[in-house]
Design a protein around this motif. Structure first.
Motif, PDB file in Angstrom:
ATOM      1  N   ARG A   1       0.801  -1.231   0.000  1.00 55.79           N
ATOM      2  CA  ARG A   1       0.000   0.000   0.000  1.00 55.79           C
ATOM      3  C   ARG A   1       0.830   1.275   0.000  1.00 55.79           C
ATOM      4  O   ARG A   1       0.429   2.270  -0.563  1.00 55.79           O
ATOM      5  CB  ARG A   1      -0.985  -0.002   1.165  1.00 55.79           C
ATOM      6  CG  ARG A   1      -0.345   0.234   2.512  1.00 55.79           C
ATOM      7  CD  ARG A   1      -1.303  -0.033   3.669  1.00 55.79           C
ATOM      8  NE  ARG A   1      -0.692   0.218   4.948  1.00 55.79           N
ATOM      9  CZ  ARG A   1       0.198  -0.558   5.532  1.00 55.79           C
ATOM     10  NH1 ARG A   1       0.604  -1.656   4.950  1.00 55.79           N
ATOM     11  NH2 ARG A   1       0.704  -0.235   6.704  1.00 55.79           N
ATOM     12  N   ASN A   2       1.983   1.275   0.650  1.00 49.16           N
ATOM     13  CA  ASN A   2       2.796   2.493   0.745  1.00 49.16           C
ATOM     14  C   ASN A   2       4.019   2.476  -0.164  1.00 49.16           C
ATOM     15  O   ASN A   2       4.927   3.270   0.011  1.00 49.16           O
ATOM     16  CB  ASN A   2       3.245   2.712   2.197  1.00 49.16           C
ATOM     17  CG  ASN A   2       2.072   3.019   3.101  1.00 49.16           C
ATOM     18  OD1 ASN A   2       1.119   3.669   2.679  1.00 49.16           O
ATOM     19  ND2 ASN A   2       2.112   2.521   4.318  1.00 49.16           N
ATOM     20  N   SER A   3       4.032   1.556  -1.114  1.00 49.88           N
ATOM     21  CA  SER A   3       5.196   1.485  -2.002  1.00 49.88           C
ATOM     22  C   SER A   3       4.766   1.819  -3.428  1.00 49.88           C
ATOM     23  O   SER A   3       3.588   1.957  -3.727  1.00 49.88           O
ATOM     24  CB  SER A   3       5.825   0.091  -1.951  1.00 49.88           C
ATOM     25  OG  SER A   3       5.009  -0.830  -2.622  1.00 49.88           O
ATOM     26  N   ASP A   4       5.745   1.942  -4.296  1.00 45.81           N
ATOM     27  CA  ASP A   4       5.463   2.228  -5.690  1.00 45.81           C
ATOM     28  C   ASP A   4       5.167   0.972  -6.492  1.00 45.81           C
ATOM     29  O   ASP A   4       4.742   1.063  -7.633  1.00 45.81           O
ATOM     30  CB  ASP A   4       6.661   2.952  -6.331  1.00 45.81           C
ATOM     31  CG  ASP A   4       6.806   4.360  -5.781  1.00 45.81           C
ATOM     32  OD1 ASP A   4       5.808   4.907  -5.280  1.00 45.81           O
ATOM     33  OD2 ASP A   4       7.927   4.896  -5.845  1.00 45.81           O
ATOM     34  N   LYS A   5       5.400  -0.184  -5.908  1.00 45.71           N
ATOM     35  CA  LYS A   5       5.191  -1.413  -6.666  1.00 45.71           C
ATOM     36  C   LYS A   5       3.698  -1.764  -6.733  1.00 45.71           C
ATOM     37  O   LYS A   5       2.912  -1.435  -5.847  1.00 45.71           O
ATOM     38  CB  LYS A   5       6.001  -2.570  -6.105  1.00 45.71           C
ATOM     39  CG  LYS A   5       5.545  -3.075  -4.753  1.00 45.71           C
ATOM     40  CD  LYS A   5       6.420  -4.229  -4.308  1.00 45.71           C
ATOM     41  CE  LYS A   5       5.910  -4.770  -2.978  1.00 45.71           C
ATOM     42  NZ  LYS A   5       6.583  -5.957  -2.579  1.00 45.71           N
ATOM     43  N   ILE A   6       3.347  -2.411  -7.818  1.00 48.28           N
ATOM     44  CA  ILE A   6       1.964  -2.856  -8.010  1.00 48.28           C
ATOM     45  C   ILE A   6       1.928  -4.317  -7.616  1.00 48.28           C
ATOM     46  O   ILE A   6       2.598  -5.147  -8.202  1.00 48.28           O
ATOM     47  CB  ILE A   6       1.540  -2.667  -9.480  1.00 48.28           C
ATOM     48  CG1 ILE A   6       1.535  -1.189  -9.821  1.00 48.28           C
ATOM     49  CG2 ILE A   6       0.185  -3.284  -9.724  1.00 48.28           C
ATOM     50  CD1 ILE A   6       1.281  -0.908 -11.279  1.00 48.28           C
ATOM     51  N   ASP A   7       1.149  -4.641  -6.610  1.00 45.81           N
ATOM     52  CA  ASP A   7       1.083  -6.008  -6.147  1.00 45.81           C
ATOM     53  C   ASP A   7      -0.316  -6.292  -5.633  1.00 45.81           C
ATOM     54  O   ASP A   7      -1.135  -5.395  -5.486  1.00 45.81           O
ATOM     55  CB  ASP A   7       2.121  -6.247  -5.050  1.00 45.81           C
ATOM     56  CG  ASP A   7       2.529  -7.704  -4.964  1.00 45.81           C
ATOM     57  OD1 ASP A   7       2.002  -8.525  -5.743  1.00 45.81           O
ATOM     58  OD2 ASP A   7       3.374  -8.027  -4.132  1.00 45.81           O
TER      59      ASP A   7
END
Length: 189
Positions: free
Chosen positions: A170-176
């Motif tokens: 939720r707080n990162s730039d990655k899409i997961d």
């Protein structure tokens, strides 16, 4: 490298989910006699269950063909997490195929093909003769029931894993997690 599943795979995923979830819930309601057995209501719900299951089978077979030819985003995580995710997806695909096939074959093993809402489905005579001669219904229905329970449990685990991965990302730039499979923008606005 892509970050999200292709649009067609996402459409197939959600279409299958929209068919599989109610088919499982109806199957569980019928198996646990939440609907009066041998009643018009049970017959109606059985017909809906059969149509949903066969429709899900069709979508999943098409989805497998498309998945084999499509680029997929990599799975982030440790080697164990990646192996667990791949194994769970393989088991999901396998169960979604075994479940409707075992149900259909179970009907045939008892001498008839399902007729949802009066629509006669093929009986596949050579298969029917073989299944009837081997009394296959005695083991096909338990396979169908246990596969349904296993699929239900695996779907609960799948959804929990998606929620967990979405929460961690939720707080990162990655899409997961859910962002890899949802419609619309890659990240909520």
């Amino acid at each position: 490298m892509i970050e999200r599943y292709p649009r067609l795979m996402r459409l197939m995923h959600w279409s299958a989910a929209a068919l599989i979830l109610p088919a499982l819930l109806i199957g569980l309601a019928l198996a646990y006699k939440l609907v009066v057995p041998d009643s018009p209501a049970a017959d109606w719900w059985t017909d809906v269950h059969v149509l949903l299951g066969l429709s899900a089978l069709g979508i999943m077979l098409l989805r497998i063909i498309i998945a084999l030819r499509s680029a997929k985003p990599p799975i982030a995580g440790t080697r164990t997490e990646v192996l667990a995710a791949r194994s769970a997806h393989f088991a999901l695909y396998l169960l979604v195929i075994i479940l409707p096939l075992s149900g259909y074959a179970g009907w045939i093993a008892y001498g008839e093909a399902p007729k949802p809402f009066g629509i006669p489905l093929p009986k596949f005579e050579p298969l029917a003769t073989f299944l009837e001669s081997k009394k296959a219904g005695e083991w096909l229905w338990p396979v169908h029931e246990y596969a349904g329970l296993a699929l239900t449990a695996l779907l609960v685990i799948h959804v929990a894993a998606v929620v967990r991965r979405s929460w961690l990302a939720r707080n990162s730039d990655k899409i997961d997690g859910l962002n890899r499979m949802r419609a619309g923008p890659a990240k909520p606005l």
